[in-house]
Scaffold this active site. Structure first.
Site, PDB file in Angstrom:
ATOM      1  N   GLY A   1      12.587  -3.140 -10.431  1.00  0.00           N
ATOM      2  CA  GLY A   1      11.572  -4.185 -10.554  1.00  0.00           C
ATOM      3  C   GLY A   1      10.745  -3.989 -11.824  1.00  0.00           C
TER       4      GLY A   1
ATOM      5  N   LYS B   1       2.020  -9.605 -14.755  1.00  0.00           N
ATOM      6  CA  LYS B   1       2.495  -8.796 -15.890  1.00  0.00           C
ATOM      7  C   LYS B   1       3.595  -9.478 -16.709  1.00  0.00           C
ATOM      8  CE  LYS B   1       1.419  -4.349 -13.808  1.00  0.00           C
ATOM      9  NZ  LYS B   1       1.916  -3.036 -13.420  1.00  0.00           N
TER      10      LYS B   1
ATOM     11  N   LEU C   1      -8.448   0.138  -8.042  1.00  0.00           N
ATOM     12  CA  LEU C   1      -9.286   1.297  -8.357  1.00  0.00           C
ATOM     13  C   LEU C   1      -9.749   1.251  -9.805  1.00  0.00           C
ATOM     14  CD1 LEU C   1      -7.078   4.143  -6.779  1.00  0.00           C
ATOM     15  CD2 LEU C   1      -8.905   2.811  -5.692  1.00  0.00           C
ATOM     16  N   SER C   2      -9.224   0.288 -10.571  1.00  0.00           N
ATOM     17  CA  SER C   2      -9.476   0.277 -12.016  1.00  0.00           C
ATOM     18  C   SER C   2     -10.956   0.146 -12.386  1.00  0.00           C
ATOM     19  CB  SER C   2      -8.644  -0.818 -12.687  1.00  0.00           C
ATOM     20  OG  SER C   2      -7.284  -0.464 -12.634  1.00  0.00           O
TER      21      SER C   2
ATOM     22  N   ASP D   1       2.139   1.310 -18.469  1.00  0.00           N
ATOM     23  CA  ASP D   1       2.552   1.937 -17.192  1.00  0.00           C
ATOM     24  C   ASP D   1       3.557   3.076 -17.410  1.00  0.00           C
ATOM     25  OD1 ASP D   1       0.998   0.426 -15.466  1.00  0.00           O
ATOM     26  OD2 ASP D   1       2.512  -1.139 -15.245  1.00  0.00           O
TER      27      ASP D   1
ATOM     28  N   GLY E   1       1.646   8.676  -7.567  1.00  0.00           N
ATOM     29  CA  GLY E   1       1.410   7.801  -8.717  1.00  0.00           C
ATOM     30  C   GLY E   1      -0.024   7.756  -9.224  1.00  0.00           C
TER      31      GLY E   1
HETATM   32  P1  NDP Z   1       8.728  -5.231  -7.834  1.00  0.00           P
HETATM   33  O1  NDP Z   1       8.520  -6.177  -6.712  1.00  0.00           O
HETATM   34  O2  NDP Z   1       8.897  -5.743  -9.198  1.00  0.00           O
HETATM   35  O3  NDP Z   1      10.031  -4.318  -7.496  1.00  0.00           O
HETATM   36  C1  NDP Z   1      10.196  -3.742  -6.226  1.00  0.00           C
HETATM   37  C2  NDP Z   1      11.427  -2.846  -6.224  1.00  0.00           C
HETATM   38  O4  NDP Z   1      11.460  -2.143  -4.988  1.00  0.00           O
HETATM   39  C3  NDP Z   1      12.745  -3.611  -6.338  1.00  0.00           C
HETATM   40  O5  NDP Z   1      13.658  -2.836  -7.097  1.00  0.00           O
HETATM   41  C4  NDP Z   1      13.187  -3.720  -4.874  1.00  0.00           C
HETATM   42  O6  NDP Z   1      14.577  -3.832  -4.702  1.00  0.00           O
HETATM   43  C5  NDP Z   1      12.734  -2.370  -4.354  1.00  0.00           C
HETATM   44  N1  NDP Z   1      12.543  -2.338  -2.900  1.00  0.00           N
HETATM   45  C6  NDP Z   1      11.615  -2.969  -2.183  1.00  0.00           C
HETATM   46  N2  NDP Z   1      11.742  -2.664  -0.868  1.00  0.00           N
HETATM   47  C7  NDP Z   1      12.806  -1.819  -0.755  1.00  0.00           C
HETATM   48  C8  NDP Z   1      13.439  -1.155   0.323  1.00  0.00           C
HETATM   49  N3  NDP Z   1      13.011  -1.310   1.581  1.00  0.00           N
HETATM   50  N4  NDP Z   1      14.504  -0.376   0.059  1.00  0.00           N
HETATM   51  C9  NDP Z   1      14.938  -0.210  -1.212  1.00  0.00           C
HETATM   52  N5  NDP Z   1      14.381  -0.815  -2.281  1.00  0.00           N
HETATM   53  C10 NDP Z   1      13.317  -1.613  -2.063  1.00  0.00           C
HETATM   54  O7  NDP Z   1       7.486  -4.188  -7.711  1.00  0.00           O
HETATM   55  P2  NDP Z   1       6.816  -3.345  -8.890  1.00  0.00           P
HETATM   56  O8  NDP Z   1       7.852  -2.694  -9.698  1.00  0.00           O
HETATM   57  O9  NDP Z   1       5.796  -4.190  -9.575  1.00  0.00           O
HETATM   58  O10 NDP Z   1       5.986  -2.251  -8.044  1.00  0.00           O
HETATM   59  C11 NDP Z   1       6.657  -1.199  -7.403  1.00  0.00           C
HETATM   60  C12 NDP Z   1       5.675  -0.143  -6.932  1.00  0.00           C
HETATM   61  O11 NDP Z   1       5.024   0.451  -8.055  1.00  0.00           O
HETATM   62  C13 NDP Z   1       4.534  -0.670  -6.036  1.00  0.00           C
HETATM   63  O12 NDP Z   1       4.432   0.214  -4.933  1.00  0.00           O
HETATM   64  C14 NDP Z   1       3.311  -0.581  -6.917  1.00  0.00           C
HETATM   65  O13 NDP Z   1       2.131  -0.364  -6.171  1.00  0.00           O
HETATM   66  C15 NDP Z   1       3.651   0.631  -7.762  1.00  0.00           C
HETATM   67  N6  NDP Z   1       2.925   0.726  -9.047  1.00  0.00           N
HETATM   68  C16 NDP Z   1       2.205   1.855  -9.316  1.00  0.00           C
HETATM   69  C17 NDP Z   1       1.535   1.978 -10.514  1.00  0.00           C
HETATM   70  C18 NDP Z   1       0.731   3.205 -10.799  1.00  0.00           C
HETATM   71  O14 NDP Z   1      -0.060   3.184 -11.745  1.00  0.00           O
HETATM   72  N7  NDP Z   1       0.905   4.282 -10.062  1.00  0.00           N
HETATM   73  C19 NDP Z   1       1.584   0.939 -11.549  1.00  0.00           C
HETATM   74  C20 NDP Z   1       2.400  -0.204 -11.173  1.00  0.00           C
HETATM   75  C21 NDP Z   1       3.031  -0.294  -9.953  1.00  0.00           C
HETATM   76  P3  NDP Z   1      15.306  -5.283  -4.719  1.00  0.00           P
HETATM   77  O15 NDP Z   1      15.494  -5.633  -6.171  1.00  0.00           O
HETATM   78  O16 NDP Z   1      16.584  -5.043  -4.015  1.00  0.00           O
HETATM   79  O17 NDP Z   1      14.398  -6.232  -4.021  1.00  0.00           O
END
Ligand code: NDP
Length: 292
Positions: free
Chosen positions: A140, A77, A27-28, A113, A255
């Site tokens: 993450g 990133k 969307l940016s 962020d 978000g």
């Molecule tokens: P990462 O892949 O770095 O991290 C994902 C995290 O989610 C990990 O901690 C992972 O756990 C956990 N996870 C994934 N699936 C499950 C599940 N089924 N149950 C429990 N935990 C789960 O992703 P990001 O941090 O880069 O992104 C995360 C979210 O943030 C995305 O949805 C992204 O779209 C959103 N986002 C929104 C922004 C905004 O401006 N609103 C900006 C940036 C991101 P594990 O370590 O155990 O795998």
């Protein structure tokens, strides 16, 4: 004329871009070009799909071509940190950059962020993290940026993750940051979360579970105070996390505000100007509706 072309292109137009893989859903461009048009700047913001193996070459090329800077999204990133010649303290702590500004002297990297999320909470709820108890679900990249923005301001931050080692590692990393915030960690499960959630004033779901539609472990919602704010960093579709928060009478938000405010911070870094976040939000909402 839509907001992407409203800015127009002249020989003098400087370019900005978001680099991701994939990036077509972003969307940016719509959000930034609406703000750029409202500010009357001679800039155009576009999107480039860049495979990870090409990131270094593309960044070098864009800088040479006179781009003002870029945003970075999944999966760039973390990889882009090593290409920065100067980096903000928050980006250094998060080990992640989402905004690069190109200059004659090199590349400046920042992460907006986490700070963008805090700006949106202030705008929407008047929330300040100072002295607060906060729970972050997930460990993450987004959790790292949010934790880095809160380090030194919040009283305690509990990080809960499905893979507990990642939560432990992040908490240990953040505990080395200056300031008095105490970071703790646990598995993402009902029992482990009962005590941290009972005292929490803010709960942030940074997991990508909402994105994939996977279910998070059941949370002990009933022990949360109704003054608590629940935020899901996901936007664009309803999530179970937010539906549960609403059902239990909590203040809640998705978000989209974070997206808008991280973008506003990036524009400030590139141009030194303050964009109108209402215009950005409206453009993002419209682009979401149109499925972009
Ligand atoms: P990462 O892949 O770095 O991290 C994902 C995290 O989610 C990990 O901690 C992972 O756990 C956990 N996870 C994934 N699936 C499950 C599940 N089924 N149950 C429990 N935990 C789960 O992703 P990001 O941090 O880069 O992104 C995360 C979210 O943030 C995305 O949805 C992204 O779209 C959103 N986002 C929104 C922004 C905004 O401006 N609103 C900006 C940036 C991101 P594990 O370590 O155990 O795998």
């Amino acid at each position: 004329m839509d907001s992407r072309t409203a800015a127009g292109i002249r020989a003098t137009t400087r370019l900005l871009a978001v680099l991701g893989h994939p990036v077509s859903h972003s969307l940016s461009p719509a959000m930034h070009n609406a703000a750029i048009a409202a500010l009357g700047l001679d800039l155009l913001y576009i999107a480039h799909d860049v495979e990870p193996r090409n990131l270094d070459d593309v960044l070098k090329g864009l800088r040479k071509a006179g781009y003002l800077g870029v945003n970075l999204t999944i999966p760039h990133k973390e990889a882009a940190v090593r290409l920065c010649t100067k980096i903000s303290p928050e980006a250094r702590l998060a080990r992640s950059v989402n905004t690069l500004r190109f200059g004659a002297d090199g590349i400046y990297g920042d992460t907006t962020d986490g700070a963008g999320l805090l700006d949106s909470l202030k705008a929407e709820f008047g929330f300040s993290p100072k002295g607060k108890r906060i729970v972050i679900l997930g460990a993450g990249g987004t959790a790292r940026s949010v934790a880095a923005a809160l380090a030194g301001t919040a009283k305690t931050i509990h990080i809960a993750n499905r893979t507990v080692e990642k939560a432990d590692h992040l908490a240990a990393l953040m505990n080395r940051a200056p300031g008095k915030t105490l970071f703790t960690s646990s598995m993402l499960d009902q029992l482990e979360l009962a005590a941290p959630l009972q005292d929490a004033q803010l709960v942030i779901n940074t997991t990508s579970a909402s994105l994939t539609g996977a279910a998070l472990p059941r949370l002990p919602w009933k022990i949360l105070d109704t003054d608590t704010i629940a935020v899901d960093v996901m936007y664009g579709r309803p999530t179970k996390f937010l539906a549960d928060a609403k059902r239990h009478g909590l203040r809640h938000s998705d978000g989209l505000g974070m997206l808008v405010h991280q973008g506003a911070r990036a524009l400030r870094i590139w141009t030194g100007r303050n964009p109108d976040t209402r215009i950005m939000r409206e453009a993002a909402r419209k682009a979401l509706k149109q499925g972009r």
